[in-house]
Structure formats: structure tokens, C-alpha cells
Design an enzyme around this catalytic site. Sequence first.
Site, mmCIF file in Angstrom:
data_model
loop_
_atom_site.group_PDB
_atom_site.id
_atom_site.type_symbol
_atom_site.label_atom_id
_atom_site.label_comp_id
_atom_site.label_asym_id
_atom_site.label_seq_id
_atom_site.Cartn_x
_atom_site.Cartn_y
_atom_site.Cartn_z
ATOM 1 N N ASP A 175 4.488 -2.901 5.503
ATOM 2 C CA ASP A 175 5.697 -3.070 4.710
ATOM 3 C C ASP A 175 6.245 -1.704 4.298
ATOM 4 O O ASP A 175 7.424 -1.384 4.496
ATOM 5 C CB ASP A 175 5.322 -3.904 3.468
ATOM 6 C CG ASP A 175 6.540 -4.351 2.686
ATOM 7 O OD1 ASP A 175 7.653 -4.289 3.221
ATOM 8 O OD2 ASP A 175 6.366 -4.773 1.530
ATOM 9 N N ASP B 75 -2.162 7.204 4.025
ATOM 10 C CA ASP B 75 -1.422 8.333 3.440
ATOM 11 C C ASP B 75 -1.173 9.419 4.477
ATOM 12 O O ASP B 75 -0.080 10.004 4.544
ATOM 13 C CB ASP B 75 -2.124 8.896 2.187
ATOM 14 C CG ASP B 75 -3.641 8.849 2.278
ATOM 15 O OD1 ASP B 75 -4.159 8.140 3.150
ATOM 16 O OD2 ASP B 75 -4.304 9.534 1.486
ATOM 17 N N TYR C 135 -0.061 -10.446 0.878
ATOM 18 C CA TYR C 135 0.944 -11.490 1.050
ATOM 19 C C TYR C 135 0.341 -12.884 1.029
ATOM 20 O O TYR C 135 1.053 -13.867 1.153
ATOM 21 C CB TYR C 135 1.701 -11.314 2.376
ATOM 22 C CG TYR C 135 3.097 -10.788 2.176
ATOM 23 C CD1 TYR C 135 3.306 -9.701 1.340
ATOM 24 C CD2 TYR C 135 4.188 -11.364 2.809
ATOM 25 C CE1 TYR C 135 4.573 -9.194 1.150
ATOM 26 C CE2 TYR C 135 5.457 -10.865 2.619
ATOM 27 C CZ TYR C 135 5.647 -9.774 1.799
ATOM 28 O OH TYR C 135 6.900 -9.282 1.616
ATOM 29 N N LYS D 33 -6.437 1.937 5.098
ATOM 30 C CA LYS D 33 -6.930 2.754 3.987
ATOM 31 C C LYS D 33 -8.429 2.481 3.861
ATOM 32 O O LYS D 33 -8.962 2.204 2.783
ATOM 33 C CB LYS D 33 -6.154 2.362 2.714
ATOM 34 C CG LYS D 33 -6.360 3.226 1.532
ATOM 35 C CD LYS D 33 -5.713 4.602 1.626
ATOM 36 C CE LYS D 33 -6.045 5.423 0.398
ATOM 37 N NZ LYS D 33 -5.774 6.857 0.566
#
Length: 398
Positions: free
Chosen positions: A289, A265, A149, A216
Site C-alpha cells: 500500500d 525501509d 487488511y 520487514k
Amino acid sequence: MGERIDYRDGRWRVPDHPIIPFIEGDGTGPDIWRASRRVFDATVGKVYGGKRQVDWLEVLAGEKAFKQVGHWLPDATLDAIRTHRVAIKGPLTTPVGGGIRSLNVTLRQMLDLYACIRPVRYFEGVPSPMREPQKLDVVIFRENIEDVYSGVEYRAGSAEADAVIGFLTERFGAKIRPGSAIGVKPMSKFGSQRLVAKAIEYALRVGRRSVTLVHKGNIMKFTEGGFREWGYEIARERFADRTVTESDAGKGDGGRLVIKDRITDAMFAQLVLRPDEYSVIAAPNLNGDLLSDAAAAQVGGLGLAPGGNVGDGYAVFEATHGTAPKYAGLDKVNPGSVILSGAMMFEELGWNDVATAIARGLGGAIRSGRVTYDLARLMPGATEVSTSAFAECIIEHV
Ligand code: NAP
């Protein structure tokens, strides 16, 4: 007779009659705001019996502002929000093709609203694709300024993208296909730690059981991996006596807040399979998000999803849906998202009894089966009522 909300030594100072600016919003915004304000005032009245009351201050933005003062986002509105620190807004039209500033982006930058907070919980009676949707009750803290962002992105074939590719290839031997588009993902220790600290402070304040860092980091070791490492570090440094890591909690958490982490994930799978093991989630921008909408879908969609953008000493709460212009002025749509955003606002300000009462009222109204069209069409046997009648029904159940 209202007074300003103040913020000192990291804490809100809320008078009994705080002035809170509101933007009613475009399209269905006025219908929704009218209903929401009825619910807020009635609930505060019921809970505090006249001792406390909000002094609402209308500020202009969107179409109403453009019609009245010729600007979509007047400086006076930004000044009022800065002065009064906490505001609530309905949805605003985004004019197509107009070069106007986005209110959200402007406020986020101006007031450094670095945490986007999205609580996701189930209300009995709302149709959900899950067998046990009531098991999901999380509050997601999403970093709002950094990561994807931050807006450092260059079009494929542009001089900027080619220059960055040239630099990375020549200086560091990076392998990037010529002509690629380039996006930069900056994540700082400062930005990550203040977000995680806010999530931990919230969890401690309201008595939640755990904070999960979602990242991640197995692939993006220095950005997302940094988020994980810096998150644990701030928990250790600033909250050592009140938190414990998941691995140490094996010996018993001793009533302390458990800090754990999950790879993104895996987290998506966990929220579906074992949602009750998660309580507060702290995530970098993109993970947060994606998770927010996926979690909202599990409990019946975005229609009732509230949101807040919060910094240190400033906060703006808002509906997560748009203006639904085809229903404007029909007293038809669901005001639940703004009402729950208001509940979040009261919780942030320490009026927890009001927040709880609003959620109870909304839950009761849904259970009673008198709901707006969007819920009525999904709930067998429900009766469709107007926006204003739904608000009255919520107040009855407060
Ligand atoms: P939208 O206003 O969210 O509406 C899309 C559909 O969602 C509606 O037609 C309606 O579905 C349902 N919906 C939205 N709000 C609802 C409510 N309160 N109660 C019940 N159902 C509701 O999205 P859009 O049509 O794409 O956007 C319209 C305008 O809003 C655009 O100018 C957009 O830029 C702006 N927008 C603003 C914000 C914001 O200010 N935060 C956010 C998103 C969009 P059904 O017709 O199927 O019943």
C-alpha cells in the site's frame, strides 16, 4: 454475439468477442467511461482489424444503481461479475454515514481477489519531482486479503481488546500496556505464496528481469520474515528452472528471472536512488500500500495510476482516484487512470498488443501537449483539452 471469458487449468480462455461488464461510476465516471470506451474500442479495432472486439455489458453500482433499482450494490451486479469473471469500473461515491457494503471489499471477499496489482511507469512530459523519472518502471503485487487488511482490530478499552491483552499477558507473558488498542496481523504461507507465485508468473510471462520480495522481516520475523521465506520457497519449488536467487545470480543469471528481497525501509530508499534495479515487486498488504503511492508520486502522482484486483479466474480493474464530483458532467477530467486500467486488463487477458498500443497512444497524447486540465496546469506550454478530446488525441497516437 459476445461470449463469456472462461478460466481453466490456471489460464484465461478469452474468446474473440468477450463480454466484459463495466460500471461507469459516479460523478465524473460517465465522462471518463465514455472516453475510455472510445479508446478501448478504437485500439482493439486498429490492432485486430475487426477480428476481435469487446462486447461491453453495463452493470449498475453506486448512485445510478440506487436511483434505478433502489440498491447501491445490486446482487445482479455481483452475479454478472462472477459470471463474466473480468470487469472494469469507474470511481464510486462512498455515501457518508450509510451502512452500505463497499463494492471493493465485497468483490475482494466474494471472488477472493488476493492480488492488488499497481503498475507504475513514467510518461514523458508529465512533471515529476525526480531528475530521471523514466528510470522507474515497476509492477507492484500487493497482497490484498491478509496482514493489516484482514480487519481483526479492537478499540482501546473495549472488552475484546482487554480480553486479548489479558490472554497474551497471562498465557505468554507478553508485555502490553493495559488499555491499548489491539490489531492482529495474520499472514499465512498459503496467502503469501499464491501472491508471490502470481508475481513470478507475471514476470515470466511478460519477460521482466526480477521479482523483489519486500518485507520487514528483520523486526517481524514470523509474519514479514515468513513472507520472505515462503516467497523464496515457492520460487524454488515451482519455478526452479526459470528463476535464480540474487546471491546465485552473482555467477550469472543465465537469462533466468532473478528473485531478491529487500527490507521495506531500504526499499523506499532504493526506489528513489536506484529505481532501474527493480522490476516486479511482491509485498504484504501494508508495505504494498505504502510503496504504491510513493512510487506513483515519483512519476508524477496518482492521476494516471491504474489498478487491478486479481484472483484465480476473476479480476476487477479500476481507477485509483475518486469521483471528483465538482467536475461531474463537464467533460473535463483526465480519463488516463481508467484507460491504463483497461490496458492492464487487456494485458491480463493476453491481448498484449492492445495494452502496448494504449500506453503508446497515451504517451503520444501527453507528448503532443494536448492534455486535460490537471496535466495542462503543470506542463508549461501545454494546451488544455476536454476529456473526450484527450481520448481522440490518444486514439490518434495509437
Ligand atoms: P477524488 O474524487 O479522487 O478527487 C480529489 C481531487 O483529485 C479532485 O478534486 C481533483 O483535483 C483530482 N482528481 C481526481 N480524479 C481526477 C481525474 N480523473 N482527473 C483529474 N483530476 C482528478 O477524491 P475525493 O474528492 O476525496 O472523493 C470523492 C468521492 O470519490 C468520495 O465519495 C469518495 O469516497 C470516492 N472515492 C472513490 C474511489 C473509488 O471508487 N475507487 C476512490 C477514492 C474516492 P483538483 O480539484 O485539484 O483538480
